[in-house]
Design an enzyme around this catalytic site. Structure first.
Site, PDB file in Angstrom:
ATOM      1  N   HIS A 120       0.824  -1.271   0.056  1.00 50.59           N
ATOM      2  CA  HIS A 120       0.034   0.207  -0.007  1.00 50.59           C
ATOM      3  C   HIS A 120       0.925   1.179  -0.164  1.00 50.59           C
ATOM      4  O   HIS A 120       2.037   1.254   0.567  1.00 50.59           O
ATOM      5  CB  HIS A 120      -1.005  -0.157   1.219  1.00 50.59           C
ATOM      6  CG  HIS A 120      -1.916   1.107   1.326  1.00 50.59           C
ATOM      7  ND1 HIS A 120      -1.739   2.425   1.747  1.00 50.59           N
ATOM      8  CD2 HIS A 120      -3.302   0.902   1.340  1.00 50.59           C
ATOM      9  CE1 HIS A 120      -2.835   2.977   1.807  1.00 50.59           C
ATOM     10  NE2 HIS A 120      -3.782   2.131   1.563  1.00 50.59           N
ATOM     11  N   ASP A 197       2.843  -4.392   7.997  1.00 45.05           N
ATOM     12  CA  ASP A 197       1.656  -3.872   7.895  1.00 45.05           C
ATOM     13  C   ASP A 197       0.719  -4.746   8.084  1.00 45.05           C
ATOM     14  O   ASP A 197       0.558  -5.581   7.225  1.00 45.05           O
ATOM     15  CB  ASP A 197       1.872  -2.867   6.564  1.00 45.05           C
ATOM     16  CG  ASP A 197       0.448  -2.282   6.174  1.00 45.05           C
ATOM     17  OD1 ASP A 197      -0.558  -2.446   6.999  1.00 45.05           O
ATOM     18  OD2 ASP A 197       0.471  -1.681   5.227  1.00 45.05           O
ATOM     19  N   GLN A 200      -4.566  -5.088   6.805  1.00 46.13           N
ATOM     20  CA  GLN A 200      -5.548  -5.908   6.144  1.00 46.13           C
ATOM     21  C   GLN A 200      -5.763  -7.122   6.856  1.00 46.13           C
ATOM     22  O   GLN A 200      -6.578  -8.070   6.622  1.00 46.13           O
ATOM     23  CB  GLN A 200      -5.314  -6.043   4.940  1.00 46.13           C
ATOM     24  CG  GLN A 200      -5.460  -4.648   3.974  1.00 46.13           C
ATOM     25  CD  GLN A 200      -6.709  -4.029   3.954  1.00 46.13           C
ATOM     26  OE1 GLN A 200      -7.995  -4.990   3.995  1.00 46.13           O
ATOM     27  NE2 GLN A 200      -6.981  -3.133   3.709  1.00 46.13           N
ATOM     28  N   LYS A 223     -10.286  -0.607  10.318  1.00 46.17           N
ATOM     29  CA  LYS A 223     -10.694  -1.609   9.532  1.00 46.17           C
ATOM     30  C   LYS A 223     -10.665  -3.018  10.320  1.00 46.17           C
ATOM     31  O   LYS A 223     -10.810  -4.087   9.959  1.00 46.17           O
ATOM     32  CB  LYS A 223      -9.063  -2.144   8.667  1.00 46.17           C
ATOM     33  CG  LYS A 223      -8.950  -0.720   7.638  1.00 46.17           C
ATOM     34  CD  LYS A 223      -7.892  -1.203   6.405  1.00 46.17           C
ATOM     35  CE  LYS A 223      -7.156  -0.002   5.942  1.00 46.17           C
ATOM     36  NZ  LYS A 223      -8.281   0.660   4.861  1.00 46.17           N
ATOM     37  N   CYS A 361      -4.850   2.326  -3.718  1.00 48.05           N
ATOM     38  CA  CYS A 361      -3.452   2.933  -3.224  1.00 48.05           C
ATOM     39  C   CYS A 361      -2.470   2.052  -3.294  1.00 48.05           C
ATOM     40  O   CYS A 361      -1.615   1.806  -2.602  1.00 48.05           O
ATOM     41  CB  CYS A 361      -3.714   3.396  -1.449  1.00 48.05           C
ATOM     42  SG  CYS A 361      -4.657   4.714  -1.259  1.00 48.05           S
TER      43      CYS A 361
END
Lengths: 403, 156
Positions: A120, A197, A200, A223, A361
């Site tokens: 991202h 990261d 998600q 999220k 993104c």
């Protein structure tokens, strides 16, 4: 999992859009909030609101206590060894910027940062800014045709100059679950710092930072069914304690004079100013809610949902699914021959089906896939197979209009 | 007609499928790329005058990736501005941008506007207005031979 009961926990799911029942399949962008989170936040503002770490009065002590307990919940959720390693930040983007700004000061000209092609922008641009400032070199590990990480390429691009490996746990655009434990092991062999990261990953997977072995793990509240404007940077105590402050202000200091200021330890050192108190407490409520359902339940239900939706969409002629990794979450990125993703998004919207259309993104990934963007249906555990049917029917309507 | 059929009128779908004047213009005196950073769409507009910045526009073409709205808008534009002077083009762009963005219901004269009128359907879809204006902003930039223009720099 009792899907009807789960859905009734999310008030927004019963509303209509364009005169049709809302089919919310944009969970990769943000997730909906359960009643438990909404109520927790309103209750806080109605009965408990106060600043933390400041007052000797009851409300302030209570708010501080709740804020701290939210930190404990988050630490447990990711199996952090220590609560103080959990920093509340604005979200994944700020978490990564905190690392590049603070940890980044120890990087030297010529040092290498290894990213992957499926990052991202939030895990690309902060590193680019840092690289420009400090003369660093950015390397990028490629992906396979299925949209899985090319682990050989990743290993090949690691070397003694690699000081940082930063990669996503789950791709927001492809749904691919990366072998983060193995990637971390490989990077660590070269002595690199590892940032994952997890934006998600947390809504779908059970995360264990100790098992992964990484140094930093970043994710956003919104999220994972919590409020927006808050998120977490988890970091190893030894690293965090050795890093300079990221922002200066109140609450992060020991003593301030115009001659010299000394700073507190973690987590306060990295939480300058009044934080998003209600947000952190709301996020804590989201963790409780998810624990109530159970991560194993969520994972197995979502797997069924993904298999069902993937099979149904696979039968649509002219539809290409981008990202067919063996190991993936409920994200289906697709394109339709001759039809632009934005047109798909607009027409689906008039059927009450909310998806994301665009580059997600992740422009370098889109360039690699040779598409300007994709349409992305991203599922959460409150979605149903009937909703997957609605998606398929709406896609067929798009094709009919453009026939 | 409902809003969706207003947006995806046959004229729009037909321009999308068979765009007019798509391709690089050779030779050309001006070119510019229009970029919409929100969606990643890029359109390049080429035009030919007797000499850069002088004379009426003899031809306009476009290339690039875009949705049906941006492509149809570009296609319609290439025919609508052919033969116009720079001043006339500036007025035309202002007229079209107003048509797409003005709060008041537009008065559409089908006789003078032709296919341009079909673009008005986008008014009901605020998220798509910049798709329709992309080519027009690029055209203005090409006229001034500026390299590129972003929809996020333009006010509308």
């Amino acid at each position: 999992m009792n899907i009807a009961a789960v859905r009734s926990d999310f008030p927004i799911l019963s509303r209509e859009v364009s005169g049709k029942p809302l089919v919310y399949l944009d969970n990769g962008a943000t997730t909906q909030k359960p009643r438990a989170v909404i109520d927790k936040i309103s209750h806080f503002f109605e009965y408990e609101n106060s600043n933390i770490h400041r007052g000797v009065h009851y409300l302030s002590m209570d708010a501080t206590d709740q804020y701290d307990r939210a930190r404990v919940r988050l630490a447990k959720m990711i199996n952090a060894p220590e609560e103080r390693e959990v920093l509340f930040v604005r979200g994944t983007t700020e978490a990564i910027n905190l690392v590049t700004s603070s940890y980044g000061t120890r990087l030297q000209q010529g040092d290498e940062i290894l990213l992957t092609l499926m990052e991202h922008h939030a895990n690309i641009v902060p590193w680019q800014l840092l690289a420009e400032k400090r003369g660093l070199v950015i390397q990028v590990a490629g992906i396979t045709e299925k949209g899985e990480l090319d682990l050989d390429d990743f290993a090949a691009k690691l070397n003694s100059r690699t000081k940082v490996a930063a990669f996503t746990h789950v791709s927001n655009a492809l749904g691919t679950i990366n072998p983060v434990k193995e990637m971390t092991r490989l990077a660590k062999e070269q002595g690199a710092m590892v940032l994952v990261d997890g934006a998600q990953a947390v809504p779908h997977l059970c995360v264990d930072v100790q098992d992964i072995g990484c140094d930093f793990y970043a994710f956003s509240s919104h999220k994972m069914f919590g409020p927006d404007g808050v998120g977490v940077l988890w970091g190893k105590e030894k690293l965090l304690s050795s890093m300079p402050p990221y922002q200066g202000g109140g609450d992060m200091i020991e003593q301030v004079s115009f001659e010299k200021t000394t700073f507190r330890g973690i987590p306060e050192r990295f939480e300058a100013g009044t934080p998003n108190i209600s947000g952190a407490i709301g996020l804590g409520a989201a963790v409780d809610y998810l624990n109530g359902i159970g991560h194993a339940e969520i994972e197995s239900y979502e797997k069924e949902l993904l298999d069902y939706a993937g099979a149904a969409m696979g039968e649509i002629e002219g539809l290409t699914i981008h990202g067919t990794a063996e190991d993936k979450v409920g994200v289906i990125s697709f394109t339709l021959a001759g039809i632009h993703p934005h047109d798909i998004g607009t027409i689906l919207d008039t059927e009450g089906v909310a998806i994301r259309a665009g580059h997600h993104c992740a422009q370098p990934l889109m360039d690699h896939l040779k598409v300007s963007g994709t349409a992305r249906a991203s599922f959460a555990f409150y979605n149903t197979t009937q909703e997957a049917d609605s998606l398929v029917a709406a896609i067929c309507k798009v094709q009919k209009m453009f026939a | 007609m409902d809003d969706l059929s207003d947006l995806y009128q046959d004229i729009i779908l037909s321009h999308n499928k068979h765009p007019h004047n798509e391709g690089e213009l050779d030779p050309h005196t001006g070119e510019a790329e229009g970029f919409n950073p929100l969606c990643g769409d890029r359109l390049k507009v080429y035009l030919r005058q007797a000499e850069q910045g002088k004379g009426n526009v003899e031809a306009v073409t476009f290339t690039g990736e875009g949705c049906a709205i941006s492509k149809a808008s570009a296609s319609i534009m290439t025919s609508a501005v052919k033969g116009l002077s720079a001043d006339e083009i500036e007025a035309k762009v202002a007229e079209v941008v107003d048509l797409l963005t003005d709060q008041d219901e537009p008065e559409i004269d089908l006789m003078t506007m032709g296919d341009l009128a079909a673009l008005a359907g986008v008014r009901k879809f605020p998220a798509r207005i910049k798709c329709a204006t992309l080519a027009w902003h690029a055209l203005l930039a090409a006229l001034k031979d500026e390299a590129s223009v972003s929809t996020e720099a333009a006010k509308k």
